[in-house]
Design a protein around this motif. Sequence first.
Motif: not given
Length: 150
Positions: A49-50, A29-30, A26, A32-33, A53
């Motif tokens: 989350l993608s 992903s946060k 989590e 990365r975004r 993920d």
Amino acid sequence: MSRNVYPVINLTVTICCLFVLVYGLETASKVRRAMQNRLDQKDKNSSFLSDKDLRIIKMITLVTLSSVICNLPLFFISIFRLVFPEFDAGKMYSQLFNLVNFIGSFTVWFNLSINFVIYYTYNTQFKTTLRSLCSTGSPLYYSGKKKSLY
């Protein structure tokens, strides 16, 4: 005593690792975004989350859940040994012990086969590699050329 404590420690560590992994995914992903500038003010509270993920979390959760469930007989053996000292091989309840031990061994092997199915279902790279290995007959041949391991 250590053979009674090991299954408890094993289950506890497995479940703790699952929570650490989910938290790490989590967080990654946060970040990365955020780095991709896809977040605006209203998306900060939504799921970070993608799909990939989420698939990884589902896979790891299923693997952990199957491991916990399939190791329960061994966990119960260790608990019963503490409560009932005669619950062991060669003692008063040896037949029941042998039965539960057989079931525990069977479920551990069953867990291994379930893990293969879970990986095949949720991991596209594993699926692609397995299909490639099965179709060519050898992991060292790609496009007709031999590939060295070194």
